[in-house]
Design a protein around this motif. Structure first.
Motif, mmCIF file in Angstrom:
data_model
loop_
_atom_site.group_PDB
_atom_site.id
_atom_site.type_symbol
_atom_site.label_atom_id
_atom_site.label_comp_id
_atom_site.label_asym_id
_atom_site.label_seq_id
_atom_site.Cartn_x
_atom_site.Cartn_y
_atom_site.Cartn_z
ATOM 1 N N ARG A 1 -116.434 18.971 -28.488
ATOM 2 C CA ARG A 1 -115.004 18.730 -28.240
ATOM 3 C C ARG A 1 -114.474 17.963 -29.459
ATOM 4 N N VAL A 2 -113.390 18.484 -30.023
ATOM 5 C CA VAL A 2 -112.861 17.905 -31.262
ATOM 6 C C VAL A 2 -111.702 16.973 -30.936
ATOM 7 N N LYS A 3 -111.771 15.748 -31.451
ATOM 8 C CA LYS A 3 -110.670 14.805 -31.224
ATOM 9 C C LYS A 3 -110.038 14.464 -32.565
ATOM 10 N N GLN B 1 -113.012 13.443 -35.184
ATOM 11 C CA GLN B 1 -114.320 13.113 -34.606
ATOM 12 C C GLN B 1 -114.752 14.277 -33.726
ATOM 13 N N VAL B 2 -116.041 14.601 -33.762
ATOM 14 C CA VAL B 2 -116.565 15.687 -32.927
ATOM 15 C C VAL B 2 -117.536 15.082 -31.923
ATOM 16 N N TYR B 3 -117.270 15.320 -30.636
ATOM 17 C CA TYR B 3 -118.090 14.742 -29.560
ATOM 18 C C TYR B 3 -118.777 15.860 -28.769
ATOM 19 N N SER C 1 -113.382 27.587 -30.629
ATOM 20 C CA SER C 1 -113.804 28.154 -31.916
ATOM 21 C C SER C 1 -114.763 27.246 -32.679
ATOM 22 N N CYS C 2 -114.959 26.038 -32.191
ATOM 23 C CA CYS C 2 -115.782 25.075 -32.946
ATOM 24 C C CYS C 2 -117.259 25.442 -32.857
ATOM 25 N N VAL C 3 -117.922 25.520 -34.018
ATOM 26 C CA VAL C 3 -119.352 25.836 -34.028
ATOM 27 C C VAL C 3 -120.200 24.575 -34.218
ATOM 28 N N GLY C 4 -119.519 23.425 -34.296
ATOM 29 C CA GLY C 4 -120.255 22.159 -34.408
ATOM 30 C C GLY C 4 -120.888 21.927 -35.763
ATOM 31 N N CYS C 5 -120.267 22.470 -36.831
ATOM 32 C CA CYS C 5 -120.872 22.301 -38.160
ATOM 33 C C CYS C 5 -120.653 20.898 -38.714
ATOM 34 N N LEU C 6 -119.685 20.168 -38.164
ATOM 35 C CA LEU C 6 -119.373 18.779 -38.507
ATOM 36 C C LEU C 6 -118.730 18.613 -39.873
ATOM 37 N N ARG C 7 -118.355 19.703 -40.513
ATOM 38 C CA ARG C 7 -117.733 19.593 -41.840
ATOM 39 C C ARG C 7 -116.462 18.741 -41.768
ATOM 40 N N CYS C 8 -115.642 18.963 -40.732
ATOM 41 C CA CYS C 8 -114.365 18.252 -40.640
ATOM 42 C C CYS C 8 -114.577 16.741 -40.580
ATOM 43 N N THR C 9 -115.529 16.348 -39.737
ATOM 44 C CA THR C 9 -115.711 14.904 -39.542
ATOM 45 C C THR C 9 -116.429 14.261 -40.736
ATOM 46 N N ARG D 1 -106.611 23.998 -42.777
ATOM 47 C CA ARG D 1 -107.448 22.817 -43.040
ATOM 48 C C ARG D 1 -107.495 21.907 -41.816
ATOM 49 N N PRO D 2 -108.498 21.115 -41.642
ATOM 50 C CA PRO D 2 -109.706 21.030 -42.460
ATOM 51 C C PRO D 2 -110.851 21.866 -41.916
ATOM 52 N N CYS D 3 -110.561 22.867 -41.038
ATOM 53 C CA CYS D 3 -111.668 23.627 -40.457
ATOM 54 C C CYS D 3 -111.565 25.102 -40.826
ATOM 55 N N VAL D 4 -112.624 25.661 -41.427
ATOM 56 C CA VAL D 4 -112.584 27.068 -41.837
ATOM 57 C C VAL D 4 -112.804 28.000 -40.647
ATOM 58 N N TYR D 5 -113.188 27.449 -39.501
ATOM 59 C CA TYR D 5 -113.407 28.296 -38.313
ATOM 60 C C TYR D 5 -112.152 28.440 -37.462
ATOM 61 N N GLY D 6 -111.045 27.904 -37.926
ATOM 62 C CA GLY D 6 -109.778 28.110 -37.238
ATOM 63 C C GLY D 6 -109.526 27.178 -36.071
ATOM 64 N N VAL D 7 -110.304 26.105 -35.949
ATOM 65 C CA VAL D 7 -110.086 25.173 -34.834
ATOM 66 C C VAL D 7 -108.717 24.500 -34.959
ATOM 67 N N PHE D 8 -108.259 24.377 -36.214
ATOM 68 C CA PHE D 8 -106.983 23.700 -36.452
ATOM 69 C C PHE D 8 -105.853 24.692 -36.738
ATOM 70 N N SER D 9 -106.101 25.976 -36.467
ATOM 71 C CA SER D 9 -105.115 26.990 -36.856
ATOM 72 C C SER D 9 -104.309 27.541 -35.682
HETATM 73 S S1 SF4 Z 1 -117.165 20.770 -36.412
HETATM 74 FE FE1 SF4 Z 1 -116.962 22.485 -37.855
HETATM 75 S S2 SF4 Z 1 -116.215 24.150 -36.555
HETATM 76 FE FE2 SF4 Z 1 -115.872 22.278 -35.412
HETATM 77 S S3 SF4 Z 1 -113.805 21.671 -35.902
HETATM 78 FE FE3 SF4 Z 1 -115.131 20.616 -37.325
HETATM 79 S S4 SF4 Z 1 -115.183 21.958 -39.131
HETATM 80 FE FE4 SF4 Z 1 -114.400 23.176 -37.428
#
Ligand code: SF4
Length: 462
Positions: A23-25, A88-90, A72-80, A52-60
Motif C-alpha cells: 500500500r503506497v502512502k 512510503q510503501v507499507y 499497479s504497485c509491484v513493490g520495487c521500492l524505487r519511489c521510496t 513520476r516517480p513510479c514507472v509502473y503507473g501507480v502515480f498516473s
Molecule cells: S514501490 Fe515501485 S511500483 Fe510501487 S509505487 Fe513505488 S515505484 Fe511504483
C-alpha cells in the motif's frame, strides 16, 4: 495420429477483488511541490512529468499520485528510495488475510499469478525467500546435473515426457504352456501429467464448481475424484470421473451410467472391495488411505490393492502429526524394502500447494499428486479461518464464478506447474517424470546436511 500434449493458456484476470501486497502512502504537499518542479523541468512532455516517480503507473491515475493506484504497485521500492521524504510503501494489511497459516499470502500470490497468466513466476530481483526451513523448505532439489542444455522441454527442442502410468504393474509375467498369462496381468492407464483433482470440500460444492473441475479435467486429460453420492446428486458422469465409494455407498455404484477408469475405495473394507471387484472386474481399484502406518499399506498390498491414494490434511499433516514429506518417503521406502515398489502406484494429496512441491513429492516417492486447495485458490476461494481439516474446513468461492473463466484458471495453473516440472527435469537431465519417482539422490535435506556438518559439536540440537 500422435499429438504433442499441450495445455491452452490465456490471460484470465481475477473476478473478485484481490488485495495487492503493498500500500503506497504519499505526502500530498510534497508530491504537489515535486509535480510543479517536474512540470517546469519537462514542460514539453507533461506525460513524463505526470508519470513520476513510479514507472509502473501507480502515480498516473486521473488525479495522479494524490490517489495512488495500489493495484499497479509491484513493490520495487524505487519511489521510496528516490523520494523517502514523500513516498512510503507499507505492507497491505488486507493481503495478510489471504489463505491461512499454511497456504500463506505469498503462496496465494504466486498461485494466483500462475492461474491468471499460465506462466512461470519470475522474480527479476532474484530469490528473496528463506534458503531452508520447515516442511518442503527443508528439501532442496539438486540441479547440478545440467549436462544437456538442449533438453529443454518448455521451448520444445527435445521432448520431456510428463506422462505417468497408474494401475497394476506386475514386476514380471508368467505364462501357461499354451501362452495364456498365469498370474496378474498389466492393467494400467496413462495420464499426460502427474496431476489429478482430489475431492473438493463440501462447503464449495455447486453445479458451476463441479462443471469447472469436470471440464478442466477433460481439457487437461486428467481425472477428478468425486464421491459417488455427489455424482448422483448433481447427475454427472464422464470418463474423467473417479467415483469415491464408502461402504455405505456400495448400492449407488449400480446406478453408474458410465465406465470409470478407476474406482477409489474410501478406507479399507474387505466386503466393499469384494463387491467392487465383482461389479468392475476390469477396472483399476484404488484405496484412499490416511498417511499413517506402513504395515497397514503392506497388508493391503497383500490383499491385492495396487493403487494407493495417500491422504494428509490440507496442512500436509498425517494423523500422527508428521509432515507429508516424511510420510511419503516412509511409504515409498516400505514398498521398496518389500520388493514391490514397481508393482504399485502411489498417489498423494494434502499440503502440496506450490509448483515446486510437485517434483519434490515425486522425488519422495509419489507417482502423481491429486490437487486439493490449489484448485480452490486458483478460483479465488476465500479461506474462512484456519483450514487444515478436510471435513470441517470452510471456503467461499466468488459469486461471479463462471465455467469458462474457472476452466481457464485451472488450465493456466496446470500449464505453469507443468512448465516448472519440465524446468526441474531439464535441469536434472531427465527425459521423463517416471524416472524422477523416488530419485532421492536428486535431493538434499537440510536436516541431513546439518547433521553431517554439525553433529558432535556442542550446541547442535537436531
Ligand atoms: S514501490 Fe515501485 S511500483 Fe510501487 S509505487 Fe513505488 S515505484 Fe511504483
Amino acid at each position: 495420429m500422435y499429438q504433442r500434449y499441450h495445455l491452452r493458456t490465456s490471460l484470465a484476470p481475477e473476478i473478485a477483488p484481490f488485495p495487492n501486497r503493498t500500500r503506497v502512502k504519499v505526502k500530498r504537499p510534497g508530491l504537489a511541490a515535486h509535480l510543479v518542479e517536474e512540470l517546469i523541468r519537462y514542460r514539453r512532455n507533461p506525460e513524463v512529468a505526470l508519470s513520476r516517480p513510479c514507472v509502473y503507473g501507480v502515480f498516473s491515475g486521473p488525479v495522479g499520485g494524490f490517489a495512488p493506484r495500489n493495484d499497479s504497485c509491484v513493490g520495487c521500492l524505487r519511489c521510496t528510495i528516490e523520494y523517502p521524504e514523500m513516498v512510503q510503501v507499507y505492507p497491505n494489511p488486507e493481503h495478510k488475510h489471504l489463505g491461512d497459516s499454511y497456504f500463506t499470502p505469498e503462496h496465494v500470490d504466486t498461485l494466483c499469478y500462475e492461474a491468471r497468466t499460465g506462466r512461470i513466476p519470475v522474480k527479476g530481483a532474484g530469490y528473496r525467500g528463506p534458503f531452508g526451513g520447515e516442511g518442503w523448505n527443508g528439501m532442496w532439489t539438486d540441479m547440478s546435473e545440467i549436462v544437456r542444455p538442449t533438453r529443454d522441454g518448455i521451448h520444445g527442442r527435445e521432448f520431456i515426457s510428463t506422462a505417468v502410468d497408474i494401475g497394476q504393474k506386475p514386476p514380471f509375467l508368467t505364462f501357461y504352456e499354451q501362452g495364456a498369462a498365469t498370474g496378474e496381468s498389466v492393467r494400467t492407464f496413462s495420464l499426460p501429467i502427474p496431476v489429478l483433482f482430489d475431492v473438493p470440500p463440501a462447503s464449495v460444492l455447486s453445479p458451476t464448481f463441479i462443471q469447472i473441475l469436470l471440464a478442466a479435467a477433460q481439457e487437461a486429460e486428467t481425472l477428478l475424484v468425486l464421491p459417488v453420492r455427489i455424482l448422483q446428486r448433481f447427475r454427472i458422469q464422464g470418463p474423467q470421473i473417479v467415483p469415491l465409494v464408502g461402504h455405505e455407498d456400495a448400492d449407488a455404484l449400480t446406478e453408474l451410467r458410465f465406465v470409470p477408469p478407476m474406482i477409489e475405495l474410501d478406507g479399507w473394507n474387505e466386503a466393499l472391495l469384494r463387491e467392487v471387484r465383482t461389479r468392475f472386474a476390469e477396472n483399476t481399484i484404488c484405496l484412499r488411505h490416511a498417511l499413517v502406518s506402513t504395515e497397514e499399506l503392506l497388508k493391503h498390498y497383500q490383499a491385492g490393492i495396487r493403487v494407493f491414494h495417500l491422504v494428509a490434511d490440507y496442512h500436509g499433516r498425517g494423523r500422527d502429526g508428521r509432515f507429508v514429506l516424511d510420510l511419503i518417503r516412509e511409504a515409498h521406502r516400505a514398498f521398496v524394502e518389500a520388493g514391490c515398489r514397481d508393482a504399485v502406484t502411489l498417489l498423494g494429496s494434502g499440503g502440496i500447494i506450490a509448483a515446486e512441491h510437485l517434483p519434490k513429492a515425486i522425488i519422495c516417492g509419489l507417482d502423481a499428486v491429486a490437487l486439493d486447495t490449489p484448485l480452490l485458490v486458483a478460483l479465488q476461494a476465500e479461506f474462512l479461518g484456519e483450514c487444515p481439516d478436510r471435513e470441517r474446513s470452510r471456503f467461499r468461492l466468488p459469486r461471479r464464478l463462471t465455467v469458462n473463466w474457472g476452466v481457464q484458471r485451472v488450465e493456466n495453473l496446470l500449464a505453469s506447474w507443468r512448465d516448472q516440472l519440465l524446468e526441474v527435469l531439464g535441469a536434472m537431465g531427465l527425459r521423463e517424470v517416471r524416472r524422477l519417482r523416488g530419485e532421492i539422490g536428486r535431493a538434499m535435506f537440510q536436516s541431513d546436511l546439518e547433521r553431517e556438518a554439525f553433529s558432535g559439536i556442542e550446541g547442535y540440537d537436531h
